[in-house]
Design an enzyme around this catalytic site. Structure first.
Site, PDB file in Angstrom:
ATOM      1  CE1 TYR A   1      -3.553   2.608   1.046  1.00 38.83           C
ATOM      2  CE2 TYR A   1      -2.097   3.515   3.011  1.00 38.83           C
ATOM      3  CZ  TYR A   1      -3.391   3.568   2.052  1.00 38.83           C
ATOM      4  OH  TYR A   1      -4.069   4.786   2.116  1.00 38.83           O
TER       5      TYR A   1
ATOM      6  CD1 TRP B   1      -3.470   1.438   5.647  1.00 39.85           C
ATOM      7  CD2 TRP B   1      -5.767   2.592   6.097  1.00 39.85           C
ATOM      8  NE1 TRP B   1      -4.013   1.674   4.805  1.00 39.85           N
ATOM      9  CE2 TRP B   1      -5.336   2.270   4.943  1.00 39.85           C
ATOM     10  CE3 TRP B   1      -6.759   2.444   6.636  1.00 39.85           C
ATOM     11  CZ2 TRP B   1      -6.238   2.673   4.009  1.00 39.85           C
ATOM     12  CZ3 TRP B   1      -7.631   3.081   5.381  1.00 39.85           C
ATOM     13  CH2 TRP B   1      -7.231   3.074   4.491  1.00 39.85           C
TER      14      TRP B   1
ATOM     15  CD  GLU C   1      -8.533   6.551   6.078  1.00 39.62           C
ATOM     16  OE1 GLU C   1      -7.716   6.812   6.801  1.00 39.62           O
ATOM     17  OE2 GLU C   1      -7.490   6.976   5.091  1.00 39.62           O
TER      18      GLU C   1
END
Length: 192
Positions: free
Chosen positions: A18, A48, A40
């Site tokens: 990512y 995350w 988010e």
């Protein structure tokens, strides 16, 4: 051969991929912006990494993050989503995704695109920061405060300033790669 220097948070296979391919790259595609807005918000209070692990499944069950389809979700669809272990099963977050899809469509109609609307908070250009360490990177800024306030006024939820700043980082509205990271200059070169 010397190993690549990355931002300190990229530590496992998923986060490294990512980081190396997406994080901080300027995004101007409305559907991708909607995806990051939803993810988010889902991440609030979680890592995350948790969201990255669930991302592919999110794309499937949230109709590839098509805001038109998500805006039409019914209470029956909400219940199916809440029973799905492949996503964050939090009622407020799931219902927020639907609410945000409706608000997203209203912004698109008003501004011609969500992209045109959201990038105004950074004057249409990536802010190039020069952080040397992860500890220097802020959790929020005046721009994320303004974005959060305006999104809330428009009916969005799970868009606090910290979430907005993470969204700005993810979508390349700010370049928060540390200056020693190999991606810093690469991402900087992608901005106008």
């Amino acid at each position: 051969m010397k190993p690549l220097t990355r931002c300190a948070w990229a530590k496992n296979e998923l986060s490294i991929q990512y980081h190396d391919e997406e994080w901080g790259v300027p995004v101007h595609d409305d559907r991708t912006l909607f995806e990051f807005l939803i993810l988010e918000g889902a991440q609030a209070g979680l890592s995350w990494d948790t969201i990255l692990k669930k991302r592919a499944h999110y794309r499937t069950v949230f109709d590839r993050f098509d805001p038109v389809r998500v805006a039409r979700y019914t209470s029956r669809k909400v219940e199916r989503l809440l029973a799905d272990p492949g996503i964050v099963r939090n009622r407020l977050k799931v219902e927020s995704a639907i609410k945000n899809a409706r608000a997203f469509l209203a912004v698109q109609k008003e501004a011609d695109s969500f992209d045109a609307y959201i990038w105004q908070f950074v004057d249409g250009r990536t802010h190039q920061n020069t952080w040397r360490t992860l500890q220097e990177v802020p959790a929020r800024t005046a721009q994320s405060d303004a974005m959060s306030k305006d999104l809330k006024k428009r009916g969005f939820s799970f868009v606090g300033s910290t979430i907005c700043y993470a969204f700005m980082q993810a979508t390349g509205m700010v370049n928060d790669h540390t200056t020693d990271c190999f991606r810093y200059a690469e991402v900087e070169s992608l901005s106008p």
